[in-house]
Design an enzyme around this catalytic site. Structure first.
Site, PDB file in Angstrom:
ATOM      1  N   HIS A 194      -6.158 -12.958  -3.428  1.00  0.00           N
ATOM      2  CA  HIS A 194      -5.371 -11.893  -2.807  1.00  0.00           C
ATOM      3  C   HIS A 194      -4.527 -12.503  -1.684  1.00  0.00           C
ATOM      4  O   HIS A 194      -4.976 -13.410  -0.978  1.00  0.00           O
ATOM      5  CB  HIS A 194      -6.286 -10.792  -2.264  1.00  0.00           C
ATOM      6  CG  HIS A 194      -5.520  -9.583  -1.858  1.00  0.00           C
ATOM      7  ND1 HIS A 194      -4.862  -9.512  -0.655  1.00  0.00           N
ATOM      8  CD2 HIS A 194      -5.261  -8.416  -2.503  1.00  0.00           C
ATOM      9  CE1 HIS A 194      -4.236  -8.340  -0.586  1.00  0.00           C
ATOM     10  NE2 HIS A 194      -4.465  -7.663  -1.685  1.00  0.00           N
ATOM     11  N   GLU A 197       1.403  -9.263  -7.306  1.00  0.00           N
ATOM     12  CA  GLU A 197       1.481  -8.512  -6.052  1.00  0.00           C
ATOM     13  C   GLU A 197       2.441  -9.201  -5.091  1.00  0.00           C
ATOM     14  O   GLU A 197       2.033 -10.066  -4.299  1.00  0.00           O
ATOM     15  CB  GLU A 197       0.096  -8.466  -5.400  1.00  0.00           C
ATOM     16  CG  GLU A 197      -0.939  -7.730  -6.210  1.00  0.00           C
ATOM     17  CD  GLU A 197      -1.972  -7.078  -5.290  1.00  0.00           C
ATOM     18  OE1 GLU A 197      -2.150  -5.871  -5.378  1.00  0.00           O
ATOM     19  OE2 GLU A 197      -2.561  -7.798  -4.459  1.00  0.00           O
TER      20      GLU A 197
END
Ligand code: PGA
Length: 230
Positions: free
Chosen positions: A81, A145
């Site tokens: 992430h 992302e």
């Protein structure tokens, strides 16, 4: 189709976590990644960890092993992430080891990739993904992302998202991992979710902020699953 909730470091109390779990639609396509102390509350859900160690076990205070996540029933773990890449300074190589560790522990890694700069034409995610997939020979989940879209309320344009999805699919294909799902993440809400799942052809979404509002998250689930049927 996969709809993944990343609660990050929220909520602050067990009561709030219970409340969230009790109001979110429980479906096989929905994966909840709560903070570790709340995983036990979501036994009826498909669960994922938000991170795992790059080591299997040992003297690593504060770390969580992928094997521990598997042993309490998790099916997935998020690795790479952007908050871990940027704030915790995790490198591409560390993320690759984490993804391998997840597979070793019989979890499916949700590998996040995303460019920091809007003007980047995809080289950054190409590098991130190729390194993350080193030595991997099982299908994974990849979440595109873009960092500029995370938590900002400014999602990525459909055209750029679609281009990146194609790039990611091609890299997965080169590696023989073409059955891997590709998700979009970054300011997803109930109104824009079907642009990604329908128009841009993503296999699902990774949702941060909006997954902490059960009503909104349930609408996201409904719209994402509905776009698959139509
Ligand atoms: P956001 O976060 O939905 O709040 O933009 C997405 C993520 O960080 O996974």
């Amino acid at each position: 189709m996969l709809v993944v909730a990343n609660w990050k470091m929220n909520p602050l109390s067990v009561e709030e976590a219970k409340q969230l779990f009790s109001t979110i639609s429980q479906k096989e396509e929905v994966v909840i990644c709560p903070p570790c102390p709340f995983l036990y509350l979501g036994k009826n859900f498909v669960l994922g960890g938000q991170n795992c160690s790059n080591k299997k076990e040992g003297s690593l205070t504060g770390e969580v092993s992928a094997f521990m996540l598997n042993s309490i029933g998790c099916k997935y773990v998020i690795v790479g992430h952007s908050e871990r890449r940027v704030i915790m300074k995790e490198t591409d190589d560390i993320i690759n080891i984490k993804a391998l560790m997840a597979i070793d522990a019989k979890l499916t890694p949700i590998i996040c990739v995303g460019e920091i700069n809007k003007s980047n034409k995809g080289e950054e995610i190409e590098r991130q993904l190729k390194i993350a997939l080193n030595g991997i020979n099982k299908d994974v989940v990849v979440a595109y992302e873009p960092i500029f879209a995370i938590g900002t309320g400014n999602p990525c344009s459909i055209d750029v998202a679609n281009e990146r999805r194609e790039l990611i699919k091609n890299i997965l294909k080169e590696k023989g991992l073409e059955k891997s799902l590709v998700l979009y993440g970054g300011s997803v809400n109930s109104e824009n979710v079907s642009f990604y799942t329908k128009q841009a052809g993503f296999d699902g979404v990774l949702v941060g902020k909006a997954s902490l509002d059960a009503n909104e998250f349930n609408k996201i689930i409904e719209n994402a699953l509905c776009s698959r049927k139509s």
